[in-house]
Design an enzyme around this catalytic site. Sequence first.
Site, PDB file in Angstrom:
ATOM      1  N   SER A  96       0.846  -1.183   0.000  1.00  0.00           N
ATOM      2  CA  SER A  96       0.000   0.000   0.000  1.00  0.00           C
ATOM      3  C   SER A  96       0.884   1.235   0.000  1.00  0.00           C
ATOM      4  O   SER A  96       2.108   1.131   0.092  1.00  0.00           O
ATOM      5  CB  SER A  96      -0.902   0.007   1.236  1.00  0.00           C
ATOM      6  OG  SER A  96      -0.113   0.294   2.374  1.00  0.00           O
ATOM      7  N   LYS A  97       0.246   2.358  -0.096  1.00  0.00           N
ATOM      8  CA  LYS A  97       0.958   3.640  -0.177  1.00  0.00           C
ATOM      9  C   LYS A  97       1.981   3.830   0.950  1.00  0.00           C
ATOM     10  O   LYS A  97       3.003   4.472   0.764  1.00  0.00           O
ATOM     11  CB  LYS A  97      -0.043   4.794  -0.139  1.00  0.00           C
ATOM     12  CG  LYS A  97      -0.598   5.126  -1.505  1.00  0.00           C
ATOM     13  CD  LYS A  97       0.392   5.962  -2.307  1.00  0.00           C
ATOM     14  CE  LYS A  97       0.155   5.818  -3.790  1.00  0.00           C
ATOM     15  NZ  LYS A  97       1.340   5.976  -4.604  1.00  0.00           N
ATOM     16  N   ARG A  98       1.667   3.250   2.101  1.00  0.00           N
ATOM     17  CA  ARG A  98       2.583   3.490   3.218  1.00  0.00           C
ATOM     18  C   ARG A  98       3.935   2.824   2.998  1.00  0.00           C
ATOM     19  O   ARG A  98       4.906   3.120   3.678  1.00  0.00           O
ATOM     20  CB  ARG A  98       1.914   3.089   4.537  1.00  0.00           C
ATOM     21  CG  ARG A  98       2.196   1.733   5.085  1.00  0.00           C
ATOM     22  CD  ARG A  98       1.191   1.333   6.129  1.00  0.00           C
ATOM     23  NE  ARG A  98       0.470   0.167   5.663  1.00  0.00           N
ATOM     24  CZ  ARG A  98       0.951  -1.073   5.759  1.00  0.00           C
ATOM     25  NH1 ARG A  98       2.101  -1.285   6.333  1.00  0.00           N
ATOM     26  NH2 ARG A  98       0.261  -2.082   5.301  1.00  0.00           N
ATOM     27  N   GLU A 120       5.529   6.376 -10.771  1.00  0.00           N
ATOM     28  CA  GLU A 120       6.360   6.932  -9.700  1.00  0.00           C
ATOM     29  C   GLU A 120       7.785   6.404  -9.825  1.00  0.00           C
ATOM     30  O   GLU A 120       8.744   7.110  -9.526  1.00  0.00           O
ATOM     31  CB  GLU A 120       5.801   6.520  -8.338  1.00  0.00           C
ATOM     32  CG  GLU A 120       4.482   7.179  -7.981  1.00  0.00           C
ATOM     33  CD  GLU A 120       3.941   6.619  -6.667  1.00  0.00           C
ATOM     34  OE1 GLU A 120       4.457   7.013  -5.621  1.00  0.00           O
ATOM     35  OE2 GLU A 120       3.015   5.775  -6.720  1.00  0.00           O
TER      36      GLU A 120
END
Length: 472
Positions: free
Chosen positions: A247-249, A257
């Site tokens: 996930s983004k974390r 990106e």
Amino acid sequence: MSASSPAARPVVTRIAPSPTGYMHIGTARTALFNWLFARHHGGTFLLRIEDTDRERSTPEATAAILRGMTWLGLDWDGEAVSQFEQRHRHAEVAHEMLARGAAYKCFSSQAEIEAFREAATAEKRSTLFRSPWRDADPVTHPDEPYVIRMKAPLTGETVIDDKVQGVVTFQNEQLDDMVVLRSDGTPTYMLAVVVDDHDMGVTHVIRGDDHLNNAARQTMVYQAMGWEIPVWAHIPLIFGPDGKKLSKRHGATGVEEYQAMGYPAAGMRNYLTRLGWAHGDAEFFTTEQAQEWFSLEGIGRAPARLDFKKLDNLCGQHIAAADDAALLHEILAYLEAAALPPLSEAQVSLLSQALYCLKDRAKKFPELLEKAHFCLTSRPIEIEEAAAKNLDAVSRGILQELTPRLQNASWTKDTLEPILTELAAAHGIGFGKLASPLRAALAGRTATPSVYDMMLVIGKDETIARLEEAAL
Ligand code: GLU
């Protein structure tokens, strides 16, 4: 195995992303596996945009998928297919299922389905909806909106012989009569995927193991239509370094990106190929080798963990091994992707001459460009504080002595080396003591490529001009 079984037909694979956001790194890895498998077998790799969900699909997300695939060099065969464009075909198949008695019209309302579930829960029965319309005589059909449901077998088993997960058995009683066509005539995902895969001649479905359960229900559609079932390979998902769902974390999860962070595409391909797939103990390999070696047998069953250190390491090796012209091209594309200012023609020319001394030990393009600072900057050279400390009166004096000796020197390392070492010796200092002020004068920094490389790349006139400027 019959001659026309999917495994015996020319290989056709596909990636079928839903354009509902950025392109996830997991989607990129799935695309890569499908691409490698197709290329290994001299087969076909297709791209299908699963834009059936009109609410969530956006043209921007489709564009991001195409950009991500292109960046990674995952060329697909033919045009990208829009699933939404095939909606009439999906509806046609739903009606064909009706005609074959493999599906039925269900007139149950949402409220009735809710009531069924509540009663089932209260009576501790299975809450899988069993439509009263499954065996209804068509003459009893009301003139009302209906959905088309698949008439799934009530007993027995559906077996998925998965190339990664092994044999997975589903009890048919656990599967309800899924909706294949909604009351507004739009197909469900479960139907659309099967129809498209069949129509596109897909022989091998390689996708995330979050779709394993779907494979059971999709198998029923294939069977109902008398179509050949593709070879399934459900690959474990990518997890974060801590073993939890990515996930983004965990940092970057979108393909773009990674491009904007300056990872080279070849390194990314190598890393993503190794993420969940192995060929002996090979870590660093080229795309050609990956295509030659790729097989479904090499895919592991354990979830792969993202390891940024390993990614950096492989990317560094790919930068070092890259062909200069291709590398330059990719660096320029990186600047654009990262929204950094473009280089002038003169800078591009110097950078291309400098690549030989920049390629080693740069893991990503920002590091390489940092090392390239000496040839991208121009006079007056801005000297960083740490470097300025190396330009004291004594060293400025030595630089002043150096410039006349360089005037008539031929510009090769073999000629420059004795000039610099003799000068250092004459002052009773080691070469390092001379190199520091030279780095400061030529690049304004303390960490740079070797002084010879910098002098050779920027040339005699520019070298002398920078030394004179620093010696003032
Ligand atoms: N559209 C699905 C997804 O993005 C993939 C479906 C499939 O590969 O069968 O997860």
